[in-house]
Scaffold this active site. Sequence first.
Site, short mmCIF file in Angstrom:
data_model
loop_
_atom_site.label_atom_id
_atom_site.label_comp_id
_atom_site.label_asym_id
_atom_site.label_seq_id
_atom_site.Cartn_x
_atom_site.Cartn_y
_atom_site.Cartn_z
N HIS A 162 2.14 4.40 -5.37
CA HIS A 162 2.50 5.82 -5.69
C HIS A 162 2.53 5.30 -7.66
CE1 HIS A 162 6.20 3.29 -5.59
NE2 HIS A 162 6.00 3.47 -4.37
N GLN A 192 15.74 -8.32 -3.56
CA GLN A 192 13.42 -8.89 -3.25
C GLN A 192 13.14 -10.04 -4.05
OE1 GLN A 192 10.23 -7.18 -1.02
NE2 GLN A 192 9.57 -6.40 -2.91
N HIS A 200 3.99 1.79 -8.52
CA HIS A 200 3.41 0.63 -7.98
C HIS A 200 2.83 0.60 -9.26
CE1 HIS A 200 3.94 1.24 -3.73
NE2 HIS A 200 3.82 -0.38 -4.21
N GLN A 246 12.38 -4.02 -9.89
CA GLN A 246 13.89 -3.97 -9.75
C GLN A 246 14.43 -2.90 -8.02
OE1 GLN A 246 16.52 -2.17 -12.74
NE2 GLN A 246 17.40 -1.65 -11.81
N LYS A 247 13.32 -2.05 -8.09
CA LYS A 247 13.48 -1.26 -7.03
C LYS A 247 13.90 -1.56 -6.05
CE LYS A 247 13.48 2.11 -3.72
NZ LYS A 247 12.72 1.35 -2.65
N ASP A 248 13.60 -3.30 -5.84
CA ASP A 248 13.87 -4.27 -4.56
C ASP A 248 15.02 -5.29 -5.39
OD1 ASP A 248 12.57 -2.60 -2.45
OD2 ASP A 248 10.94 -2.67 -3.73
N GLY A 284 1.09 -1.14 -0.04
CA GLY A 284 0.23 -0.06 0.36
C GLY A 284 0.56 1.27 -0.39
N SER A 300 6.93 4.43 -1.09
CA SER A 300 6.27 4.54 -0.02
C SER A 300 6.79 5.34 1.48
CB SER A 300 5.66 3.24 0.84
OG SER A 300 4.97 2.94 -0.68
N ARG A 301 8.01 5.19 1.68
CA ARG A 301 8.88 5.32 2.93
C ARG A 301 9.30 6.87 2.23
NH1 ARG A 301 10.45 0.04 3.34
NH2 ARG A 301 10.17 -0.86 5.23
#
Length: 282
Positions: free
Chosen positions: A31, A152, A34, A147-149, A28, A187-188
């Site tokens: 932005h 992950q 997502h 790709q940001k993470d 959630g 999100s942060r």
Amino acid sequence: MIIFRKASDLQRHLAGRDEAIAFIPTMGALHAGHTSLIRRAHEAGHFTVCSIFVNPTQFNDREDYEKYPRSTEADISLLLDSACDALFLPEEQEVYPAGADAVTAYDFGRLENLLEGAHRPGHFRGVGQVVGRLLELVRPEHLYMGQKDFQQCLIVRNLLGQMSLSPRPQLHISPTVREDDGLAMSSRNRRLSDPQRALAPVIYQCLVSIQTKAEEGAWPVVRKECEDLLRDKGFEPEYVSLADSETLESLDGFDPDRGSVALIAAKLGKIRLIDNMFVSQR
Ligand code: AMP
């Protein structure tokens, strides 16, 4: 867009659809990063299912979990304007009916202890738990991640190899969406003060300079320049790393013949930011 709170209702809705199901798991505070995943899945002709679930088991820091931005109403509005077909909005009880400890905790070997894993102990066990669980519930043919993470993404690729899902979902890694000044959307970022927000693109600037200097620079020198710049600007760098883009094992120097990625994690005050960029492709 239909909103489902119960997995059984979602499963009933998905059963027998003609289109392939694409899944976009999120926490959630949505932005444009997502929604880019949703758009890609939609453009590929898939039925797009997005989930919003702030998974407690992947937070190693209680305060980070408690302060993680939650904005479900605004998220739903954004999703209504995107190409999202279904939103899965489960309570914790729905994801972990017998408690999180009852869910398989996959072992990712070295990959879970490098970089993010070294600084966030247990984080990727939690990611594996929640993604594994959500995949069992949604049963998609396609999985879209950012790709940001990057670490992950490699963890989830490994997870897909360990799970015996049939069909095995195809993982699509989508490019990082950035603000105009280069800051990777996250999100942060919402938790940054105005002065912190003004400084935050320095991480992106470091990654660009690593990419540029890969041609003739010496990696240890370039890394030190980045660490010094980050510290000068008031960041607390956790790592500035050059790593093999398949294994994430750290590299001692630039090597144009090897796939490599530069990754940075740094704190601005209490906010931890991460970003990465490919340096050389195999
Ligand atoms: P999160 O809500 O942070 O768990 O992220 C959900 C998905 O969105 C993950 O696959 C992220 O990698 C992806 N994502 C987050 N930020 C971005 C971004 N700036 N660009 C592309 N994908 C992103």
